[in-house]
Design a protein around this motif. Sequence first.
Motif, PDB file in Angstrom:
ATOM      1  N   TRP A   1       0.811  -1.207   0.000  1.00 11.35           N
ATOM      2  CA  TRP A   1       0.000   0.000   0.000  1.00 11.35           C
ATOM      3  C   TRP A   1       0.853   1.270   0.000  1.00 11.35           C
ATOM      4  CZ3 TRP A   1      -4.712   0.507  -1.481  1.00 11.35           C
ATOM      5  CH2 TRP A   1      -5.637  -0.519  -1.322  1.00 11.35           C
ATOM      6  N   ALA A   2       2.000   1.214   0.661  1.00 16.59           N
ATOM      7  CA  ALA A   2       2.858   2.398   0.721  1.00 16.59           C
ATOM      8  C   ALA A   2       3.263   2.866  -0.678  1.00 16.59           C
ATOM      9  CB  ALA A   2       4.105   2.102   1.554  1.00 16.59           C
ATOM     10  N   ILE A   3       3.528   1.911  -1.562  1.00 21.44           N
ATOM     11  CA  ILE A   3       3.930   2.263  -2.932  1.00 21.44           C
ATOM     12  C   ILE A   3       2.758   2.844  -3.695  1.00 21.44           C
ATOM     13  CG2 ILE A   3       4.848   1.351  -5.096  1.00 21.44           C
ATOM     14  CD1 ILE A   3       6.354  -0.737  -3.476  1.00 21.44           C
ATOM     15  N   TRP A   4       1.562   2.254  -3.517  1.00 18.86           N
ATOM     16  CA  TRP A   4       0.372   2.792  -4.177  1.00 18.86           C
ATOM     17  C   TRP A   4       0.085   4.213  -3.700  1.00 18.86           C
ATOM     18  CZ3 TRP A   4      -1.278   0.947  -8.459  1.00 18.86           C
ATOM     19  CH2 TRP A   4      -1.265  -0.421  -8.732  1.00 18.86           C
ATOM     20  N   ILE A   5       0.220   4.438  -2.410  1.00 21.65           N
ATOM     21  CA  ILE A   5      -0.027   5.776  -1.865  1.00 21.65           C
ATOM     22  C   ILE A   5       0.972   6.772  -2.449  1.00 21.65           C
ATOM     23  CG2 ILE A   5      -0.054   7.177   0.233  1.00 21.65           C
ATOM     24  CD1 ILE A   5      -0.903   4.645   1.755  1.00 21.65           C
ATOM     25  N   MET A   6       2.238   6.364  -2.575  1.00 20.83           N
ATOM     26  CA  MET A   6       3.259   7.230  -3.158  1.00 20.83           C
ATOM     27  C   MET A   6       2.897   7.604  -4.592  1.00 20.83           C
ATOM     28  SD  MET A   6       7.325   6.419  -3.798  1.00 20.83           S
ATOM     29  CE  MET A   6       6.939   5.074  -4.951  1.00 20.83           C
ATOM     30  N   ILE A   7       2.453   6.635  -5.375  1.00 20.95           N
ATOM     31  CA  ILE A   7       2.102   6.888  -6.775  1.00 20.95           C
ATOM     32  C   ILE A   7       0.932   7.861  -6.872  1.00 20.95           C
ATOM     33  CG2 ILE A   7       1.202   5.837  -8.884  1.00 20.95           C
ATOM     34  CD1 ILE A   7       2.738   3.276  -8.104  1.00 20.95           C
ATOM     35  N   VAL A   8      -0.123   7.598  -6.096  1.00 17.76           N
ATOM     36  CA  VAL A   8      -1.307   8.461  -6.127  1.00 17.76           C
ATOM     37  C   VAL A   8      -0.965   9.875  -5.672  1.00 17.76           C
ATOM     38  CG1 VAL A   8      -3.581   8.851  -5.112  1.00 17.76           C
ATOM     39  CG2 VAL A   8      -2.922   6.550  -5.834  1.00 17.76           C
ATOM     40  N   LEU A   9      -0.181   9.991  -4.605  1.00 18.36           N
ATOM     41  CA  LEU A   9       0.198  11.310  -4.091  1.00 18.36           C
ATOM     42  C   LEU A   9       1.028  12.079  -5.114  1.00 18.36           C
ATOM     43  CD1 LEU A   9       0.154  13.213  -1.618  1.00 18.36           C
ATOM     44  CD2 LEU A   9       2.302  12.162  -0.899  1.00 18.36           C
ATOM     45  N   ALA A  10       1.982  11.402  -5.750  1.00 18.69           N
ATOM     46  CA  ALA A  10       2.825  12.055  -6.751  1.00 18.69           C
ATOM     47  C   ALA A  10       1.992  12.547  -7.935  1.00 18.69           C
ATOM     48  CB  ALA A  10       3.911  11.096  -7.229  1.00 18.69           C
ATOM     49  N   LEU A  11       1.058  11.729  -8.402  1.00 15.00           N
ATOM     50  CA  LEU A  11       0.207  12.120  -9.530  1.00 15.00           C
ATOM     51  C   LEU A  11      -0.688  13.296  -9.152  1.00 15.00           C
ATOM     52  CD1 LEU A  11      -0.828   8.615 -10.946  1.00 15.00           C
ATOM     53  CD2 LEU A  11       0.782  10.251 -11.955  1.00 15.00           C
ATOM     54  N   ALA A  12      -1.227  13.268  -7.932  1.00 13.63           N
ATOM     55  CA  ALA A  12      -2.117  14.345  -7.494  1.00 13.63           C
ATOM     56  C   ALA A  12      -1.377  15.673  -7.397  1.00 13.63           C
ATOM     57  CB  ALA A  12      -2.741  13.986  -6.145  1.00 13.63           C
ATOM     58  N   ILE A  13      -0.191  15.660  -6.787  1.00 14.58           N
ATOM     59  CA  ILE A  13       0.568  16.905  -6.631  1.00 14.58           C
ATOM     60  C   ILE A  13       1.079  17.394  -7.985  1.00 14.58           C
ATOM     61  CG2 ILE A  13       2.580  17.973  -5.548  1.00 14.58           C
ATOM     62  CD1 ILE A  13       2.259  16.117  -3.215  1.00 14.58           C
ATOM     63  N   ALA A  14       1.476  16.470  -8.856  1.00 13.02           N
ATOM     64  CA  ALA A  14       1.923  16.855 -10.196  1.00 13.02           C
ATOM     65  C   ALA A  14       0.782  17.504 -10.975  1.00 13.02           C
ATOM     66  CB  ALA A  14       2.448  15.632 -10.941  1.00 13.02           C
ATOM     67  N   TYR A  15      -0.435  16.988 -10.804  1.00 10.81           N
ATOM     68  CA  TYR A  15      -1.603  17.579 -11.478  1.00 10.81           C
ATOM     69  C   TYR A  15      -1.825  19.006 -10.985  1.00 10.81           C
ATOM     70  CZ  TYR A  15      -6.432  18.373 -12.928  1.00 10.81           C
ATOM     71  OH  TYR A  15      -7.567  18.907 -13.472  1.00 10.81           O
ATOM     72  N   VAL A  16      -1.716  19.192  -9.677  1.00 12.69           N
ATOM     73  CA  VAL A  16      -1.888  20.532  -9.104  1.00 12.69           C
ATOM     74  C   VAL A  16      -0.828  21.483  -9.654  1.00 12.69           C
ATOM     75  CG1 VAL A  16      -1.755  21.877  -6.975  1.00 12.69           C
ATOM     76  CG2 VAL A  16      -2.991  19.708  -7.005  1.00 12.69           C
ATOM     77  N   ALA A  17       0.405  20.989  -9.760  1.00 10.96           N
ATOM     78  CA  ALA A  17       1.512  21.837 -10.210  1.00 10.96           C
ATOM     79  C   ALA A  17       1.367  22.245 -11.669  1.00 10.96           C
ATOM     80  CB  ALA A  17       2.839  21.113 -10.001  1.00 10.96           C
ATOM     81  N   ARG A  18       0.855  21.350 -12.511  1.00 11.30           N
ATOM     82  CA  ARG A  18       0.840  21.593 -13.949  1.00 11.30           C
ATOM     83  C   ARG A  18      -0.496  22.103 -14.471  1.00 11.30           C
ATOM     84  NH1 ARG A  18       5.001  19.410 -16.861  1.00 11.30           N
ATOM     85  NH2 ARG A  18       3.666  19.306 -18.705  1.00 11.30           N
ATOM     86  N   ARG A  19      -1.583  21.755 -13.794  1.00  6.58           N
ATOM     87  CA  ARG A  19      -2.898  22.036 -14.367  1.00  6.58           C
ATOM     88  C   ARG A  19      -3.696  23.112 -13.651  1.00  6.58           C
ATOM     89  NH1 ARG A  19      -2.718  20.041 -19.453  1.00  6.58           N
ATOM     90  NH2 ARG A  19      -1.848  17.920 -19.475  1.00  6.58           N
ATOM     91  N   LEU A  20      -3.427  23.342 -12.381  1.00  5.27           N
ATOM     92  CA  LEU A  20      -4.237  24.271 -11.607  1.00  5.27           C
ATOM     93  C   LEU A  20      -3.522  25.610 -11.412  1.00  5.27           C
ATOM     94  CD1 LEU A  20      -5.716  21.941  -8.831  1.00  5.27           C
ATOM     95  CD2 LEU A  20      -6.634  22.482 -11.091  1.00  5.27           C
ATOM     96  N   PRO A  21      -4.287  26.697 -11.287  1.00  6.01           N
ATOM     97  CA  PRO A  21      -3.681  28.015 -11.057  1.00  6.01           C
ATOM     98  C   PRO A  21      -2.804  28.045  -9.811  1.00  6.01           C
ATOM     99  CG  PRO A  21      -5.996  28.248 -11.646  1.00  6.01           C
ATOM    100  CD  PRO A  21      -5.751  26.782 -11.460  1.00  6.01           C
ATOM    101  N   PHE A  22      -3.174  27.266  -8.795  1.00  9.08           N
ATOM    102  CA  PHE A  22      -2.382  27.232  -7.561  1.00  9.08           C
ATOM    103  C   PHE A  22      -0.933  26.872  -7.857  1.00  9.08           C
ATOM    104  CE2 PHE A  22      -0.590  24.829  -4.002  1.00  9.08           C
ATOM    105  CZ  PHE A  22      -0.712  25.753  -2.975  1.00  9.08           C
ATOM    106  N   GLY A  23      -0.726  25.882  -8.715  1.00 10.29           N
ATOM    107  CA  GLY A  23       0.630  25.470  -9.064  1.00 10.29           C
ATOM    108  C   GLY A  23       1.407  26.594  -9.718  1.00 10.29           C
ATOM    109  N   ARG A  24       0.753  27.303 -10.630  1.00  7.17           N
ATOM    110  CA  ARG A  24       1.426  28.424 -11.302  1.00  7.17           C
ATOM    111  C   ARG A  24       1.740  29.541 -10.309  1.00  7.17           C
ATOM    112  NH1 ARG A  24      -2.493  26.924 -15.156  1.00  7.17           N
ATOM    113  NH2 ARG A  24      -3.925  28.576 -14.506  1.00  7.17           N
ATOM    114  N   HIS A  25       0.866  29.742  -9.351  1.00  8.95           N
ATOM    115  CA  HIS A  25       1.098  30.782  -8.341  1.00  8.95           C
ATOM    116  C   HIS A  25       2.296  30.434  -7.469  1.00  8.95           C
ATOM    117  CE1 HIS A  25      -3.421  32.061  -8.584  1.00  8.95           C
ATOM    118  NE2 HIS A  25      -2.725  32.424  -9.643  1.00  8.95           N
ATOM    119  N   VAL A  26       2.454  29.154  -7.155  1.00  8.05           N
ATOM    120  CA  VAL A  26       3.596  28.723  -6.345  1.00  8.05           C
ATOM    121  C   VAL A  26       4.907  29.073  -7.048  1.00  8.05           C
ATOM    122  CG1 VAL A  26       4.838  26.705  -5.465  1.00  8.05           C
ATOM    123  CG2 VAL A  26       2.361  26.886  -5.132  1.00  8.05           C
ATOM    124  N   TYR A  27       4.989  28.754  -8.342  1.00  3.91           N
ATOM    125  CA  TYR A  27       6.202  29.058  -9.101  1.00  3.91           C
ATOM    126  C   TYR A  27       6.406  30.571  -9.234  1.00  3.91           C
ATOM    127  CZ  TYR A  27       6.965  24.215 -10.486  1.00  3.91           C
ATOM    128  OH  TYR A  27       7.221  22.861 -10.477  1.00  3.91           O
TER     129      TYR A  27
END
Length: 362
Positions: free
Chosen positions: A197-223
Amino acid sequence: MKTTQSVAVAPQAGTALTREHLLLLLLKLRTFIALFLIVGFFTFTVSGFLSAGSLVIMIKHIAINAFLALGITFVIITAGIDLSIGATLGLCGMIAGWLITKGIVLPMFGIAIFPSVWVIVPLVLLIGGLIGAVNGWIITRYNVAPFICTLGTMYVLRGAAMLTSDGQTFTGLSGNPLLGNTGFDEIGAGTLLGIPWAIWIMIVLALAIAYVARRLPFGRHVYAIGDNERAAELSGVKVKQVKIWVYTLSGFCAAIAGIVVSAQLSASHPANGTAFEMNAIAAVVLGGTSLAGGRGTLLGTLIGAFVIGFLADGLVMMGVSEFWQMVIKGLVIIVAVIIDQMQNRMQQKAAVVAQKAVIEGK
């Protein structure tokens, strides 16, 4: 003579430019190169390093560092730092252990309520997020340096973790069927399709944060904040709110790590997570995120976590002393920072050259 001279100089300039571009490319790909070299080295020096069993165990270890590193990436992109994530991990693990073994005591009624795992996990995640939010609020409200604020928070949280059990360990986190609080240890020992489960959680978390960084305004604001906070504020970015959410995410990810560590050990110790923040920062910097802010990728952070994880486990499998492991990890952090500074200088130089070429072209 003029024609000959111009022909002779042009190739030299072009060669220098090509060399600089090649060096900059190698610096950008340093994480992948380091991962390839480390895996190759340990494959030839450690028997069974890449066996299926060893890989699963190593990636389970890597997942813990990845949770912390993914959470702190946004913090560092905003030119901040969070030294409290290791202590947050420890405290959140202790809270989970307390709820499973001691429950919520209600003295006025003479009873203790033992929440189910479905209540404990969200509650611990909420507490981790609140810890991060408090860090962000103090930093933005009182203009406290992130290093100082999170350093102080680290000591507070570590002390609070000790106070929950007087420095003792909560054991037997598998729960009691009669109390209806079983299943916590499955988070650490359970698998899905043969993958922990730890590996699955890592994959899901990485995909979710990557989506926020690339697709949502919040990610652009952070940069934007990391690149130029004042300019971001003038352009309408709510800098203080974004920073608070960034530290909230860091605390949330640290809580995930705390839950997984305690579930894997089926025990919670107040010292869990000690110095884990150093491994997380090393993974982020090695992955290409600039400590000056404004630059970094989640993929780079994830690869950086794999580099640190494979290096640590490989040294253990080789029988290298723990003291030497600390020395080597320290050197890796120093080298990563030096390379990051080299990359910054080369990018600035390339930008100046490009700007000059545009002006001369006009």
